[in-house]
Design an enzyme around this catalytic site. Structure first.
Site, PDB file in Angstrom:
ATOM      1  N   GLU A 170      -7.444   2.298  -0.883  1.00  0.00           N
ATOM      2  CA  GLU A 170      -8.561   1.360  -0.979  1.00  0.00           C
ATOM      3  C   GLU A 170      -9.905   2.049  -1.197  1.00  0.00           C
ATOM      4  O   GLU A 170     -10.776   2.055  -0.313  1.00  0.00           O
ATOM      5  CB  GLU A 170      -8.609   0.461   0.271  1.00  0.00           C
ATOM      6  CG  GLU A 170      -7.340  -0.369   0.437  1.00  0.00           C
ATOM      7  CD  GLU A 170      -7.396  -1.353   1.605  1.00  0.00           C
ATOM      8  OE1 GLU A 170      -8.337  -1.290   2.408  1.00  0.00           O
ATOM      9  OE2 GLU A 170      -6.479  -2.180   1.699  1.00  0.00           O
ATOM     10  N   GLU A 354      -0.100  -3.712  -0.101  1.00  0.00           N
ATOM     11  CA  GLU A 354      -0.439  -4.297   1.205  1.00  0.00           C
ATOM     12  C   GLU A 354      -0.654  -5.791   1.034  1.00  0.00           C
ATOM     13  O   GLU A 354      -1.364  -6.219   0.106  1.00  0.00           O
ATOM     14  CB  GLU A 354      -1.752  -3.728   1.786  1.00  0.00           C
ATOM     15  CG  GLU A 354      -1.607  -2.379   2.422  1.00  0.00           C
ATOM     16  CD  GLU A 354      -2.897  -1.896   3.085  1.00  0.00           C
ATOM     17  OE1 GLU A 354      -3.712  -2.738   3.531  1.00  0.00           O
ATOM     18  OE2 GLU A 354      -3.096  -0.671   3.134  1.00  0.00           O
TER      19      GLU A 354
END
Ligand code: IFM
Length: 441
Positions: A170, A354
């Site tokens: 991320e 995710e």
């Protein structure tokens, strides 16, 4: 018991299911000779983290990893997406190696293989060694070289048994959330620091990818997070603000990694703050990749805010049902991104790396809300696949309830409940429903 709407048999034979965690959030960073990280420093500063909680003990996965891998195997997951901690391998970020740390990751990877689980490695999931934070952390261009050296040391030891690897989890959180919004370590609110971090993250991604290729590793990718940006109102100004938010969040990193170019709308604001000569790094950032991972949770309503400095926008939450995080449940966004990223990743395989929800779970209450959330997102994924999205796998965040960063241990994302006093693990209803859905018939 609430069931899953889809079972493994509804997906192609080579479609993989997995579960994810990260080092600082579960391991117990106080164990095994790991070095101090900027999250330890951030948590020790009043006001940053709920109850000043930190990852010193977390789920004590460092000692309980065998039990946790057994849980993954027993549920029928194919992939375990885990991360290694830079500060566990190199307590000061460079220099002396903590051999205990390397031995630990070695055992962990062997443990996955013994159980038939594919190890999906992330090299950096936010625990920057404090010694490197002292030198400016992601603001310092040298971080790309430090990260490449760490990659070399770790992957020389475990790279031969890794199924897939991605350098940085991320990038938006590492760059924007941590240097512009100040919500994550190092807690800065500084546009110059942000521009530098947002560029050096890409450079570190590129350098680490080169190192792994050099070691003969394959199946290398990138894991980016995506948030579905919707205009708050009907005005053109809100529409443009949502578009700019989308650029910062969803297009900056994949633009650089897959096209070698930053989006023009975002660059307009960040250009004055970028490090000198950044253009010369774009070829290094754009490395050939084998897949793209999408972390997706929610949407956001964006409004134009004329009173503030660039990017002149404010964030709002709409009326959809929400998770314990206060995040709207918006599976349409996942379907949107599974198509949208094709413009960057072409025909490369995509993985949802995710997806999941926080819920105020107790061991006694079945987590029906989580089953419904996962069902809705699997439905969206299935629909996107039917329309041509190249999705090859779906990984749930998270195996265990764990350290949710500045929100401490209260927000529970796990398929398995963790009692943070006794450290007892108890599979939730969602775990059991998944176990049924994933069973091979
Ligand atoms: O817990 C985090 C994880 O570290 C990164 N992705 C989002 C999760 C939930 O907030």
């Amino acid at each position: 018991m609430t069931d899953f709407t889809h079972t493994r048999a509804d997906f192609p034979d080579d479609f993989l299911f997995g579960v994810a965690t990260s080092a600082y959030q579960i391991e117990g960073h106080g164990f095994g000779g790991a070095g101090r990280t900027h999250w330890d420093d951030f948590a020790a500063t009043p006001g940053n983290v709920v109850r000043a909680e930190h990852g010193g003990r977390a789920c004590d996965h460092y000692h309980m990893w065998e039990q946790d891998l057994d849980l993954i195997a027993a549920a029928g997951f194919d992939i375990y997406r885990f991360s290694a901690s830079w500060a566990r391998v190199l307590p000061d970020g460079r220099g002396a190696v903590n051999t205990e740390g390397l031995d630990y990751y070695d055992r962990l990877v062997d443990g996955m293989l013994e159980r038939g689980i594919k190890p999906a490695l992330t090299l950096y999931h936010w625990e920057l060694p404090s010694a490197l934070a002292d030198l400016g952390g992601w603001r310092n261009r040298d971080i790309a070289g430090w990260f490449a050296d760490y990659t070399q040391i770790l992957c020389e030891r475990i790279g031969d048994r890794i199924w897939s690897a991605a350098p940085i989890n991320e990038p938006w959180c590492v760059g924007w959330l941590s240097h512009f919004m100040g919500a994550h370590a190092p807690g800065l609110r500084d546009i110059r620091a942000t521009a530098r971090a947002m560029h050096h993250i890409g450079l570190a991604h590129g350098r680490a990818t080169q190192v792994m290729r050099g070691l003969g590793m394959g199946n290398l990718g990138a894991v980016c997070n995506f948030e579905y940006a919707l205009p708050l109102g009907e005005s053109d100004a809100d529409r443009s603000a949502a578009q700019l938010y989308d650029g910062i969040y969803n297009r900056w990193f994949i633009g650089a990694m897959f096209k070698g170019a930053y989006p023009a709308d975002v660059l307009e604001g960040l250009a004055p703050h970028m490090p000198k000569g950044w253009q010369d790094d774009m070829a290094t950032i754009r490395q050939p990749l084998d897949w793209l991972g999408l972390n997706y949770y929610t949407c956001k309503r964006i409004a134009h805010d004329p009173a503030s400095a660039w990017p002149q926008l404010s964030e709002h939450v709409g009326d959809l049902p929400k998770t314990q995080m206060g995040w709207e449940i918006c599976p349409n966004g996942l379907a949107h991104f599974l198509h949208f990223v094709g413009e960057y990743a072409g025909t490369l395989p995509l993985y949802v790396t995710e997806n999941g929800m926080a819920n105020p779970d107790t061991p006694e209450q079945p987590d029906h809300a989580r089953i419904a959330y996962l069902n809705a997102h699997l439905d969206a994924a299935k629909t996107a696949m039917a329309k041509g999205a190249k999705l090859k796998g779906y990984i749930i965040w998270s195996l265990l309830d764990n350290y949710e960063w500045s929100l401490g241990y209260e927000k529970r994302f796990g398929l398995v409940h963790v009692d943070f006093e006794s450290l007892q693990r108890r599979p939730k209803a969602s775990y059991q429903a998944l176990q049924q859905a994933l069973a091979r018939t």
